[in-house]
Design an enzyme around this catalytic site. Structure first.
Site: not given
Length: 343
Positions: A41, A32, A28, A152, A78
């Site tokens: 973003r 962020r 990652r 998921y 993703d």
């Protein structure tokens, strides 16, 4: 030795060569914790829209390379683009994570209509990144492992115990096998597509591999991953494959032997000294700094880095985190980490 190995330290380690200092990248790493990511973003909109916009996704993939000079660039995307391409609706709820509809509580895929063209922008992102990648940097692609993706798809969202998928796997293993098989088939095509676009190595993320009982682990984690590894290797033998089965502990040697991955990611709960003793000799490993130690910085970070380096000082090793970098991580701590690893 081929030029591609001598010029790319991370790829050389994946092929079994030890480098000192070890190459480094962070799971990652495009995300962020970076102010440039947050700014982009805000300008571009939602997470999923950025994943499917090759210009934006390529820029995000390259941000940490330009800032830190990591040895590997990991594709910005993703794991849930696979169920999206299989026909489930996908969106992200602010503060709550991904949602998939309809949830496949009974394992019935018949109502889904595959949209594999949704993956085309990902391949274009890879091509754009490779065109701008610095010399010596390895381009890394990835996919979610079938068990984790299936959790998921069945529940329609993330969960703490993956209970919906586990219940379906016990109660109707034939139906659950159909879900797994659909994921395996498209994941093989997806990884080959990434490789054809320029990816040099791929990682299979199995975030929830540690939640299964032993027999279930063999059926739903090991067997599907082996199928993917065999198919990708047969089609594109030069591509290296990293397996990252988080949370499986003492099952790591079994996973390594039975899946046939080229390298194994270690999560932060694994003692690297134990891993070095227990895993097949010469198998490259990746990891396994606790992301919270990176946030803490200072003496805690120095101790943790020293422990990992010392434990793995005779094995091919890629320095990385034991899981993804957290949004609150100070950029200065990442800079310090790279300096410590490379000194």
């Amino acid at each position: 030795m081929p030029e591609s190995l001598t010029d790319r330290p991370l790829l050389a380690v994946l092929r079994g060569e030890r480098r000192d200092p070890p190459p480094v990248w962070l799971m990652r790493q495009a995300g962020r914790y970076l102010p440039e990511y947050r700014a982009l973003r805000e300008a571009k909109g939602g997470f999923l829209a950025m994943c499917y916009d090759p210009e934006t996704a390529a820029a995000i993939t390259l941000q940490p390379i330009r800032r830190f000079g990591f040895d590997g660039a990991i594709l910005f995307s993703d794991i849930l683009v696979i169920p999206h391409a299989l026909g489930q609706d996908l969106w992200f709820e602010t503060g709550e994570g991904p949602r998939l509809a309809p949830p496949l509580l009974d394992g019935d895929l018949s109502g889904l209509s595959a949209k594999t063209s949704l993956l085309d922008p990902v391949y274009e992102t890879v091509r754009r990144v490779v065109a701008e990648l610095p010399a010596g940097t390895t381009m890394l692609g990835f996919a979610g492992s079938p068990w984790t993706v299936a959790t998921y798809m069945v529940a329609g969202a993330g969960s703490k115990d993956q209970g919906a998928a586990r219940r379906l796997a016990y109660g109707d293993p034939i139906a659950f096998q159909r879900v797994i098989d659909a994921i395996v088939g498209l994941t093989i095509d997806y990884l080959i597509g990434q490789i054809d676009a320029g990816v040099m190595a791929v990682q299979l993320f199995d975030s929830w591999a540690g939640t299964l009982a032993p027999d279930e682990f063999r059926r739903w984690v090991v067997a599907p991953n082996r199928a993917i590894v065999d198919a990708v290797r047969a089609a594109r033998p030069d591509a290296a494959i990293i397996g990252f089965p988080k949370g499986i502990g003492e099952k790591l040697p079994f996973y390594a032997r039975e899946t046939g991955v080229d390298a194994l990611g270690l999560d932060e709960t694994i003692d690297p000294a134990w891993a070095d003793e227990a895993l097949p000799k010469g198998l490259p490993v990746q990891g396994n700094l606790d992301p919270l130690a990176l946030i803490a910085g200072g003496a805690a970070l120095e101790r943790a880095v020293g422990t990992i380096r010392a434990a793995l000082n005779t094995r091919p090793h890629i320095f990385n985190l034991g899981h993804g970098i957290l949004p609150e991580t100070p950029v200065s701590h990442v800079e310090r980490l790279i300096a410590m690893v490379r000194q």
